[in-house]
Design a protein around this motif. Structure first.
Motif, mmCIF file in Angstrom:
data_model
loop_
_atom_site.group_PDB
_atom_site.id
_atom_site.type_symbol
_atom_site.label_atom_id
_atom_site.label_comp_id
_atom_site.label_asym_id
_atom_site.label_seq_id
_atom_site.Cartn_x
_atom_site.Cartn_y
_atom_site.Cartn_z
ATOM 1 N N MET A 1 0.838 -1.193 0.000
ATOM 2 C CA MET A 1 0.000 0.000 0.000
ATOM 3 C C MET A 1 0.875 1.247 0.000
ATOM 4 O O MET A 1 1.851 1.328 0.749
ATOM 5 N N LEU A 2 0.531 2.238 -0.847
ATOM 6 C CA LEU A 2 1.274 3.483 -0.887
ATOM 7 C C LEU A 2 1.136 4.227 0.442
ATOM 8 O O LEU A 2 0.098 4.184 1.094
ATOM 9 N N SER A 3 2.214 4.913 0.816
ATOM 10 C CA SER A 3 2.207 5.591 2.111
ATOM 11 C C SER A 3 1.143 6.691 2.168
ATOM 12 O O SER A 3 0.535 6.903 3.220
ATOM 13 N N ARG A 4 0.880 7.371 1.054
ATOM 14 C CA ARG A 4 -0.135 8.427 1.065
ATOM 15 C C ARG A 4 -1.525 7.858 1.309
ATOM 16 O O ARG A 4 -2.370 8.486 1.956
ATOM 17 N N ILE A 5 -1.780 6.654 0.795
ATOM 18 C CA ILE A 5 -3.070 5.998 1.016
ATOM 19 C C ILE A 5 -3.187 5.554 2.466
ATOM 20 O O ILE A 5 -4.215 5.747 3.110
ATOM 21 N N ALA A 6 -2.119 4.960 2.986
ATOM 22 C CA ALA A 6 -2.125 4.525 4.385
ATOM 23 C C ALA A 6 -2.353 5.711 5.314
ATOM 24 O O ALA A 6 -3.120 5.626 6.274
ATOM 25 N N GLU A 7 -1.718 6.835 5.021
ATOM 26 C CA GLU A 7 -1.880 8.027 5.857
ATOM 27 C C GLU A 7 -3.311 8.547 5.823
ATOM 28 O O GLU A 7 -3.888 8.900 6.860
ATOM 29 N N ALA A 8 -3.904 8.579 4.624
ATOM 30 C CA ALA A 8 -5.285 9.069 4.513
ATOM 31 C C ALA A 8 -6.243 8.156 5.270
ATOM 32 O O ALA A 8 -7.150 8.633 5.968
ATOM 33 N N LEU A 9 -6.065 6.847 5.166
ATOM 34 C CA LEU A 9 -6.936 5.906 5.875
ATOM 35 C C LEU A 9 -6.793 6.073 7.387
ATOM 36 O O LEU A 9 -7.789 6.071 8.129
ATOM 37 N N PHE A 10 -5.561 6.196 7.847
ATOM 38 C CA PHE A 10 -5.296 6.383 9.275
ATOM 39 C C PHE A 10 -6.019 7.622 9.801
ATOM 40 O O PHE A 10 -6.666 7.588 10.860
ATOM 41 N N TRP A 11 -5.971 8.716 9.021
ATOM 42 C CA TRP A 11 -6.581 9.954 9.484
ATOM 43 C C TRP A 11 -8.084 9.973 9.296
ATOM 44 O O TRP A 11 -8.800 10.684 10.023
ATOM 45 N N ILE A 12 -8.608 9.226 8.353
ATOM 46 C CA ILE A 12 -10.065 9.078 8.286
ATOM 47 C C ILE A 12 -10.573 8.481 9.598
ATOM 48 O O ILE A 12 -11.537 8.969 10.201
ATOM 49 N N GLY A 13 -9.921 7.403 10.043
ATOM 50 C CA GLY A 13 -10.309 6.782 11.308
ATOM 51 C C GLY A 13 -10.213 7.751 12.470
ATOM 52 O O GLY A 13 -11.100 7.820 13.330
ATOM 53 N N ARG A 14 -9.145 8.540 12.520
ATOM 54 C CA ARG A 14 -8.959 9.476 13.620
ATOM 55 C C ARG A 14 -9.974 10.611 13.575
ATOM 56 O O ARG A 14 -10.561 10.983 14.595
ATOM 57 N N TYR A 15 -10.187 11.187 12.402
ATOM 58 C CA TYR A 15 -11.075 12.347 12.309
ATOM 59 C C TYR A 15 -12.526 11.983 12.604
ATOM 60 O O TYR A 15 -13.245 12.736 13.271
ATOM 61 N N VAL A 16 -12.996 10.846 12.106
ATOM 62 C CA VAL A 16 -14.377 10.441 12.385
ATOM 63 C C VAL A 16 -14.561 10.203 13.879
ATOM 64 O O VAL A 16 -15.552 10.636 14.483
ATOM 65 N N GLU A 17 -13.598 9.533 14.481
ATOM 66 C CA GLU A 17 -13.679 9.293 15.925
ATOM 67 C C GLU A 17 -13.581 10.599 16.707
ATOM 68 O O GLU A 17 -14.267 10.778 17.722
ATOM 69 N N ARG A 18 -12.763 11.519 16.238
ATOM 70 C CA ARG A 18 -12.630 12.810 16.919
ATOM 71 C C ARG A 18 -13.937 13.591 16.879
ATOM 72 O O ARG A 18 -14.356 14.179 17.880
ATOM 73 N N ALA B 1 -12.161 14.460 7.425
ATOM 74 C CA ALA B 1 -12.400 13.047 7.118
ATOM 75 C C ALA B 1 -12.862 12.874 5.677
ATOM 76 O O ALA B 1 -12.399 11.992 4.950
ATOM 77 N N ARG B 2 -13.791 13.732 5.247
ATOM 78 C CA ARG B 2 -14.284 13.635 3.872
ATOM 79 C C ARG B 2 -13.187 13.956 2.868
ATOM 80 O O ARG B 2 -13.089 13.327 1.811
ATOM 81 N N GLU B 3 -12.335 14.942 3.173
ATOM 82 C CA GLU B 3 -11.249 15.302 2.260
ATOM 83 C C GLU B 3 -10.262 14.146 2.111
ATOM 84 O O GLU B 3 -9.799 13.837 1.014
ATOM 85 N N ASN B 4 -9.939 13.480 3.196
ATOM 86 C CA ASN B 4 -9.043 12.323 3.119
ATOM 87 C C ASN B 4 -9.695 11.172 2.363
ATOM 88 O O ASN B 4 -9.022 10.444 1.638
ATOM 89 N N ALA B 5 -11.004 10.997 2.535
ATOM 90 C CA ALA B 5 -11.714 9.956 1.788
ATOM 91 C C ALA B 5 -11.692 10.245 0.293
ATOM 92 O O ALA B 5 -11.579 9.330 -0.533
ATOM 93 N N ARG B 6 -11.797 11.509 -0.078
ATOM 94 C CA ARG B 6 -11.743 11.880 -1.498
ATOM 95 C C ARG B 6 -10.399 11.533 -2.104
ATOM 96 O O ARG B 6 -10.313 11.123 -3.267
ATOM 97 N N ILE C 1 -9.757 3.372 -3.182
ATOM 98 C CA ILE C 1 -9.451 2.312 -2.218
ATOM 99 C C ILE C 1 -10.647 1.967 -1.355
ATOM 100 O O ILE C 1 -10.968 0.793 -1.135
ATOM 101 N N ILE C 2 -11.327 2.972 -0.846
ATOM 102 C CA ILE C 2 -12.437 2.713 0.075
ATOM 103 C C ILE C 2 -13.683 2.281 -0.700
ATOM 104 O O ILE C 2 -13.799 2.511 -1.903
ATOM 105 N N SER C 3 -14.619 1.660 0.004
ATOM 106 C CA SER C 3 -15.832 1.157 -0.639
ATOM 107 C C SER C 3 -16.767 2.306 -1.002
ATOM 108 O O SER C 3 -16.693 3.405 -0.453
ATOM 109 N N THR C 4 -17.670 2.023 -1.947
ATOM 110 C CA THR C 4 -18.659 3.014 -2.350
ATOM 111 C C THR C 4 -19.529 3.429 -1.174
ATOM 112 O O THR C 4 -19.860 4.612 -1.003
ATOM 113 N N GLU C 5 -19.909 2.461 -0.327
ATOM 114 C CA GLU C 5 -20.763 2.762 0.816
ATOM 115 C C GLU C 5 -20.077 3.729 1.788
ATOM 116 O O GLU C 5 -20.701 4.665 2.294
#
Length: 309
Positions: free
Chosen positions: A1-18, A89-94, A99-103
């Motif tokens: 997995m590319l590091s930029r993708i891993a970073e975005a996924l990591f921060w999606i998890g953090r931002y939604v939880e925050r 979170a939405r910006e990182n998902a974009r 990579i992420i699912s449609t849902e």
């Protein structure tokens, strides 16, 4: 997995939880101030800003709930506010749409689309309830429709580190505000933990037991210890042990915080709750830095530019 993708996924998890945890924290405080005419609003608001690492006005400036809501709930350009975290979170998902699912994308994008209306046409309680529901929807999609590969591990790793940190902040607000802050029962309800606590202790409630439940109950998902255990599981999945004599830095920081909570006397933890929670927050920050250095190192500082509402 590319590091930029891993970073975005990591921060999606953090931002939604925050966004979820900050909404829970603000909701219980705002309701307390609205219902208790004798509450010391200035002290409670200053404690909340301090716990959330936001600048506290000078002593001669009175701080009220409106200022706290403006800074921690509706400020769009700060990723530490509820609104800013949702946008981030939405910006990182974009950025990782392929990579992420449609849902998952549709859920985050719909939340972003509805955000302006929710911040302007509803009261704080309704807004916070909506944020909690949307965050629960994201968590449900992640847990039920994402393969347990690196995508899931980075998402849940970010969520777990953020949850441990934010639960520690929640406990700190209770300790600092004292009698002007929310009761332990109110904190348990804000985390959805009240019924689980009653079942665990058969209704025999005490302040020490309530604090201990949020600190180190191994079965309740929002306890600090459970979140740290989940983070360790994700780190183990990302980096299988090859050399049995070494431990990765991120796992070391997580393990040290977890051991300090699990093997200390509960009474000692409760007596020094602000100090112990500060150690948890520092450990979570160190673990996050270690994850960044290991999986997505960059000489540049990543900045997020929000889209206009």
């Amino acid at each position: 997995m590319l590091s930029r993708i891993a970073e975005a996924l990591f921060w999606i998890g953090r931002y939604v939880e925050r966004a979820d945890d900050t909404a829970r924290l603000l909701d219980v405080h705002v309701q307390l101030l609205a219902e208790d005419p004798w509450a010391e609003e200035d002290l409670a608001c200053r404690s909340l800003l301090s716990v959330m690492d936001r600048p506290v006005p000078a002593p001669d400036v009175e701080v009220g709930r409106e200022q706290v809501l403006a800074v921690l709930a509706y400020e769009r350009w700060s990723a530490s506010s509820v609104t800013g975290a949702v946008l981030a979170a939405r910006e990182n998902a974009r950025r990782v749409r392929e990579i992420i699912s449609t849902e998952l994308w549709e859920c985050l994008n719909a939340t972003w689309s509805l955000l302006p209306a929710m911040t302007t046409s509803t009261g704080p309680h309704e807004f916070f309830t909506w944020v909690r529901e949307r965050s629960a929807m994201v968590a449900g999609i992640v847990d039920s429709a994402v393969s347990r590969d690196e995508t899931w591990q980075f998402l849940v790793l970010g969520r777990s580190i953020e949850r441990a940190d934010m639960t520690a902040r929640l406990l700190t607000t209770r300790a600092l505000a004292g009698s002007t802050g929310p009761s332990w029962t109110a904190l348990l309800r804000s985390c959805g933990a009240y019924e689980a606590f009653l079942r665990t202790y058969r209704g025999a409630a005490s302040d020490e037991r309530m604090a201990g439940f949020l600190l180190r109950d191994r079965l309740f998902p929002r306890s600090v210890v459970h979140a740290l255990e989940q983070a360790d599981v994700c780190l183990s999945g990302l980096e299988p042990v090859v050399d049995r004599s070494t431990v990765e830095d991120a796992r070391r920081h997580v393990g040290q915080v977890r051991a300090a909570l699990e093997f200390s006397r509960l009474g000692d933890l409760v007596d020094d709750l602000p100090g112990q929670m500060a150690l948890v927050q520092r450990g979570c920050s160190a673990a996050s830095d270690a994850v960044r250095a290991r999986y997505f190192p960059t000489p540049l500082v990543t900045t997020w530019v929000g889209e206009a509402l």
